[in-house]
Design an enzyme around this catalytic site. Structure first.
Site, PDB file in Angstrom:
ATOM      1  N   GLY A 108       0.783  -1.220   0.000  1.00  0.00           N
ATOM      2  CA  GLY A 108       0.000   0.000   0.000  1.00  0.00           C
ATOM      3  C   GLY A 108       0.814   1.267   0.000  1.00  0.00           C
ATOM      4  CB  CYS A 109       3.070   2.814   1.785  1.00  0.00           C
ATOM      5  SG  CYS A 109       4.124   4.257   1.997  1.00  0.00           S
ATOM      6  N   GLY A 110       4.518   2.856  -1.415  1.00  0.00           N
ATOM      7  CA  GLY A 110       5.776   2.669  -2.118  1.00  0.00           C
ATOM      8  C   GLY A 110       6.951   3.358  -1.474  1.00  0.00           C
ATOM      9  CB  CYS A 112       6.589   1.644   3.723  1.00  0.00           C
ATOM     10  SG  CYS A 112       4.896   2.241   3.921  1.00  0.00           S
TER      11      CYS A 112
END
Length: 272
Positions: A108-110, A112
């Site tokens: 969900g988060c590139g 992180c």
């Protein structure tokens, strides 16, 4: 090899009661990116096209500048995940250290896991002015055709796709993944392996346009990104600075254009 789609039993509850169901669900699979024996990132991916993903990730995250920086590569399968092992030319040691990631990155988060805020908003290379010009029909055709090249989505309704389109030629290549960033990395890796220059066309996305997608496009010199959903304000600012054209809300008969609209023959209206 782990299958990208798994049949899972469940219970469907509705107004008329409960019934047993079997759903096709997308698998998530950990992939460790290892450079010269040191693991730099672990990403959760759909378990197909992993060699494409590893190369694309390495290019867009700055671990390598081109495929010429890679001395050797192997993809090693384990029971609990895969390792993408790279051996690089000695000159890349500094770049690898600079872009080190300290933790697993969920789909969900590139961004992180990046060690510093400076790396998250790093300065990007500017895309060369000019390049491909897309007509109104080119844009809508690319988005429409992308829908027909998503077999994993058809089975699961839970994955993203990234395509590459050229003016007058339509879609050239498509990759899918549970993460939109991973799908784009897979596409970029596949383009590199095929010898196709990202500067010759546009990335076409099924997702919103966020900062990391613009960053990845800038790193490989792609001048246009087309998406069915909205851009973030930060993504628009970043695209403006990097010389990238953003086309958003491409659905039905129209779309919006943000930043460097000269590459699109029909510009956007000013909407509230």
């Amino acid at each position: 090899m782990v299958q990208p789609v798994i049949s899972v039993a469940g219970v469907s509850v509705g107004a008329e009661g409960a019934r047993g169901v079997s759903r096709a669900l997308p698998e998530e699979w950990p992939v460790a990116l290892v450079y010269d024996g040191s693991t730099q990132a672990v990403m959760m991916c759909s378990p197909q096209d992993l060699s494409d993903f590893a190369l694309g990730f390495s290019l867009t995250e700055g671990f390598v500048g081109s495929a010429a920086d890679i001395v050797d590569f192997e993809l090693v399968e384990h029971e609990t995940g895969s390792e993408a092992r790279f051996w690089l030319v000695p000159e890349r040691a500094g770049a690898v250290a600079k872009r080190r990631r300290a933790m697993a990155g969920p789909v969900g988060c590139g961004l992180c896991g990046i060690d510093s805020l400076q790396e998250a908003v790093r300065e990007l290379p500017s895309v060369a002015p000019g390049g491909p010009v897309f007509s109104h029909a080119d844009v809508l055709a690319a988005v429409g055709d992308l829908r027909g090249h998503q077999p994993l989505h058809d089975l699961t309704h839970a994955v993203h796709a990234a395509g590459f389109a050229r003016p007058g030629a339509g879609l050239v290549m498509v990759r899918e993944d549970v993460g939109r960033h991973n799908a784009l990395d897979k596409l970029i890796g596949a383009l590199s392996r095929a010898g196709i220059d990202p500067a010759s066309g546009a990335f076409v996305m099924t997702s919103r346009l966020s900062v990391e997608l613009v960053q990845k496009a800038a790193m490989v010199g792609c001048p246009v990104i087309i998406a069915v959903s909205a851009p973030t304000a930060h993504a628009v600012r970043l695209a403006e600075g990097a010389g990238i054209t953003l086309v958003a809300f491409a659905r039905g008969a129209g779309f919006d254009v943000y930043a460097h609209g000269a590459r699109i023959l029909h510009g956007a209206s000013d909407v509230a």
